[in-house]
Write a protein that holds these residues in place. Structure first.
Motif, PDB file in Angstrom:
ATOM      1  N   GLN A  86      -2.919  -7.846  -3.452  1.00 15.33           N
ATOM      2  CA  GLN A  86      -1.920  -6.889  -2.985  1.00 15.33           C
ATOM      3  C   GLN A  86      -0.757  -6.891  -3.838  1.00 15.33           C
ATOM      4  OE1 GLN A  86      -1.160  -8.416   0.952  1.00 15.33           O
ATOM      5  NE2 GLN A  86      -3.029  -7.018   1.866  1.00 15.33           N
TER       6      GLN A  86
ATOM      7  N   LEU B  41      -8.137  -5.167 -10.000  1.00 22.17           N
ATOM      8  CA  LEU B  41      -8.668  -4.187  -8.869  1.00 22.17           C
ATOM      9  C   LEU B  41      -9.788  -3.832  -8.870  1.00 22.17           C
ATOM     10  CD1 LEU B  41      -5.171  -2.146  -8.180  1.00 22.17           C
ATOM     11  CD2 LEU B  41      -5.905  -4.362  -7.354  1.00 22.17           C
TER      12      LEU B  41
ATOM     13  N   GLN C  31      -5.303  -2.705 -13.213  1.00 17.72           N
ATOM     14  CA  GLN C  31      -6.456  -2.081 -12.734  1.00 17.72           C
ATOM     15  C   GLN C  31      -7.565  -2.829 -12.773  1.00 17.72           C
ATOM     16  OE1 GLN C  31      -5.233   0.743 -10.781  1.00 17.72           O
ATOM     17  NE2 GLN C  31      -3.455  -0.034 -11.342  1.00 17.72           N
TER      18      GLN C  31
ATOM     19  N   SER D 241      -0.354  -7.798  -6.997  1.00 21.13           N
ATOM     20  CA  SER D 241      -0.606  -7.372  -8.297  1.00 21.13           C
ATOM     21  C   SER D 241      -0.698  -5.672  -7.970  1.00 21.13           C
ATOM     22  CB  SER D 241      -2.239  -7.491  -8.800  1.00 21.13           C
ATOM     23  OG  SER D 241      -1.871  -9.028  -9.015  1.00 21.13           O
ATOM     24  N   LYS D 242      -1.179  -5.014  -7.072  1.00 24.94           N
ATOM     25  CA  LYS D 242      -1.445  -3.783  -6.770  1.00 24.94           C
ATOM     26  C   LYS D 242      -0.167  -3.115  -6.719  1.00 24.94           C
ATOM     27  CE  LYS D 242      -3.468  -0.211  -3.660  1.00 24.94           C
ATOM     28  NZ  LYS D 242      -3.889   0.052  -2.495  1.00 24.94           N
TER      29      LYS D 242
ATOM     30  N   ASN E 199       0.683  -1.167   0.029  1.00 23.76           N
ATOM     31  CA  ASN E 199      -0.009   0.010   0.056  1.00 23.76           C
ATOM     32  C   ASN E 199       0.773   1.360  -0.117  1.00 23.76           C
ATOM     33  OD1 ASN E 199      -2.543  -1.329   0.141  1.00 23.76           O
ATOM     34  ND2 ASN E 199      -2.156  -1.819   2.414  1.00 23.76           N
TER      35      ASN E 199
ATOM     36  N   THR F 238       2.308   3.903  -1.915  1.00 16.47           N
ATOM     37  CA  THR F 238       2.245   4.548  -3.195  1.00 16.47           C
ATOM     38  C   THR F 238       3.632   5.234  -3.689  1.00 16.47           C
ATOM     39  OG1 THR F 238       1.177   6.709  -2.436  1.00 16.47           O
ATOM     40  CG2 THR F 238      -0.162   5.006  -3.114  1.00 16.47           C
TER      41      THR F 238
END
Length: 594
Positions: A570, A488, A485, A572-573, A100, A102
């Motif tokens: 997570q 997600l 995206q 992938s993000k 998380n 960024t």
């Protein structure tokens, strides 16, 4: 500490404990695909200090690591290579520390960090920007962004070559043949209009040379005595003398060009913090030549000209002031460098983005500044790059055979439009959304194709090859980002919470992806040290290849357990964050849908 740093400490401890030898350095490399392991210690360099069989040494060190290092779960030795297997928990704990985030990979500057001035673009005001300028701008902008990401404050600047005979050529041709036309009256960008007259001057100049040759002049005499050239030289003298009419025309035509440049910079997505103009800097430097003469850095020849003797440094003698007291380019470059440091007092170095034909010039400039005693001169860097060619051959501005930057940007956008419409994946997009996507794909393709190549290498740029949705291209990477995206958007569950490392057993593809993710901060720092956007571009491609292998081999949203599903989303993000961050320092945007 990263994995290499942890293992380096432990390997040194092992060698000290077993062989009573202090190792200065431990050499690592990635484990080859055909062997099991996550990281490899190279034993051969140790043989200078540790006597014995490399396989036996590797086995002994491996046993020590297995007993003393929690991260190590196994090892094998192949010849002189110790392949170490790292525990799943190590990778998951690392991942939990970055999930998380960024801004992953980026470092905030420390208060004591000196800023760096990055110069790029630096065009002439007699023509529009072309393909060569695009490489210059993309490299300079990207290196500035990479330095910022690595924790270095940056000032982006350029020096505009707004004086000299080349400017007068365009001005004279416009006076003779322009009939008073302006960007407004013609509908042309100002830089394009002025460029037309630079080409027109060359055409007329060649005609006059032919006429003089026909009258009996030899070719060299004809070139020197062509009336249009003599008139341009007179115009330059008038400009230097401050003639009101000439200066007024110069200001008018330059203002057209600047407006055109700004439009191109905006379309290309580059920016600047400050501008320097050669018309204001060409007298700088003389005072430092006088000072250097007193201190013996320079010497005066019999004719009164001033030189710097660099023969002891493996270079030659370099003139810094003509016999009549006028400056040369080196003089003003010395003065401009010093002025920039005065203007940016927190700066401690500079990067000059200039083609490799100026390699020698910058060696001399940096050496002279060191000899003049400027401490910051040791932090000067020439970002030297090769030329850009097209399949059709070399470009020449005065003959009008350059590839105009604006035309190329437009062509890339149109090519992206054709390919995207052919693939037929834009259902539900508005026309505005489509146009923005075409621009993003086209520019992404152009920037990535140029930046993925080591700056020092010459490029053969093929616009069609660059817009390919497969292979090492910008659109391929953008498409992977858009795919993530989509994943997600479909994840209708909370995937933001950090997972318990003990609950996760890594799939081989997950582990490979985590190893690649872990490299990103190191790659940013290395790219900053090397001034090489190519390192970021090719790392991002490798990450995307690893992700696509993961995507094809494991089910993400259809994972068997809730923990696996959350972890894979997570993962992938995080890949998407790195793609976005990596591309941002390259000046490339990524689309949410594609």
């Amino acid at each position: 500490m990263n994995l290499q740093e942890v293992l380096s400490v432990q390997v040194k401890k092992a060698v000290k404990s077993i062989y009573d030898v202090e190792l200065e350095l431990v050499e690592f490399q990635s484990t080859r695909k055909e062997f099991s392991g996550d990281i490899t210690v190279v034993i051969f360099p140790m043989l200078r200090f540790v006597k014995g069989n490399p396989v036996q040494i590797g086995e002994t060190i491996g046993d020590y690591l297995l007993k003393h290092v929690n991260e190590v779960k196994g090892f094998n030795v192949v010849k002189g290579f110790l392949n170490i297997e790292i525990s799943d928990q190590y990778y998951i704990q690392f991942f939990n520390g970055i999930v998380n985030k960024t801004n992953y990979g980026f470092v905030s500057p420390k208060p004591e960090t000196k800023a760096v001035i990055v110069e790029y673009s630096s065009p002439n005001t007699n023509k529009p920007l072309h393909l060569g300028h695009i490489r210059n701008n993309l490299l300079g902008y990207s290196v500035a962004e990479i330095l910022k990401a690595s924790g270095t404050p940056v000032y982006k600047t350029q020096i505009i070559n707004d004086r000299g005979i080349h400017i007068c050529k365009s001005m004279l041709a416009w006076q003779r043949f322009g009939n008073g036309e302006t960007p407004e009256s013609t509908g042309l960008k100002g830089d394009k209009l002025v460029g037309i007259y630079y080409v027109k001057f060359d055409q007329e100049y060649k005609k006059e040379i032919e006429t003089l040759v026909a009258k009996g002049y030899n070719n060299e005499e004809a070139k020197k005595n062509a009336p249009i050239l003599l008139e341009a030289q007179k115009m330059l003298q008038k400009w230097e003398a401050g003639d009101e009419d000439v200066v007024a025309l110069w200001k008018t035509m330059n203002s057209w060009v600047y407006k055109g440049f700004e439009e191109t910079y905006k379309n290309l997505g580059v920016d600047f913090n400050s501008y320097y103009y050669e018309s204001e800097t060409y007298l700088l430097g003389k005072e430092f030549v006088a000072e250097g003469l007193k201190r013996g850095v320079f010497f005066k020849k019999e004719d009164g000209s001033v030189w710097c003797d660099l023969t002891d440094d493996g270079l030659d003698e370099k003139i810094v002031l003509r016999a009549d007291g006028t400056a040369v380019y080196m003089t003003q470059d010395i003065g401009t460098a010093i002025q920039r440091i005065k203007d940016h007092r927190d700066a401690g170095g500079m990067v000059y983005t200039v083609g490799n034909e100026q390699d020698y010039h910058f060696k001399v400039l940096f050496l002279i500044l060191k000899k003049l005693g400027f401490d910051w001169a040791k932090n000067l860097y020439h970002l030297s790059y090769g030329m850009v060619d097209l399949p059709s051959g070399k470009m020449k501005s005065r003959e009008g055979t350059v590839v105009d930057a604006d035309d190329l940007i437009h062509e890339m956008t149109e090519t992206a439009r054709d390919i995207s419409e052919e693939l037929g994946k834009l259902d539900g997009y508005t026309e505005t959304e489509k146009e923005e996507l075409y621009r993003m794909i086209g520019l992404g393709a152009l920037k990535y194709y140029i930046l993925k190549v080591d700056p020092k290498k010459r490029i053969l740029f093929d616009p069609k090859e660059s817009i390919d949705f497969q292979g090492n291209t910008g659109p391929f990477i953008q498409y992977t980002y858009a795919r993530i995206q989509s994943i997600l958007r479909k994840a209708y569950f909370d995937y933001l919470n950090v997972l318990n490392a003990e609950e996760i057993k890594l799939h081989e593809k997950e582990k490979e992806l985590l190893k690649q993710i872990q490299l990103f901060p190191e790659i940013i720092q290395y790219a900053a040290e090397e001034h090489s956007p190519a390192l970021i571009a090719n790392y991002t491609y490798d990450l995307v290849k690893e992700f696509n292998s993961f995507y094809q081999n494991v089910s993400i949203l259809g994972a068997e357990t809730e923990t696996e599903k959350v972890f894979r989303v997570q993962l992938s993000k995080t890949v998407a964050i790195i793609i976005k961050n990596g591309f941002s320092v390259l000046g490339i945007q990524v689309p949410e849908r594609m």
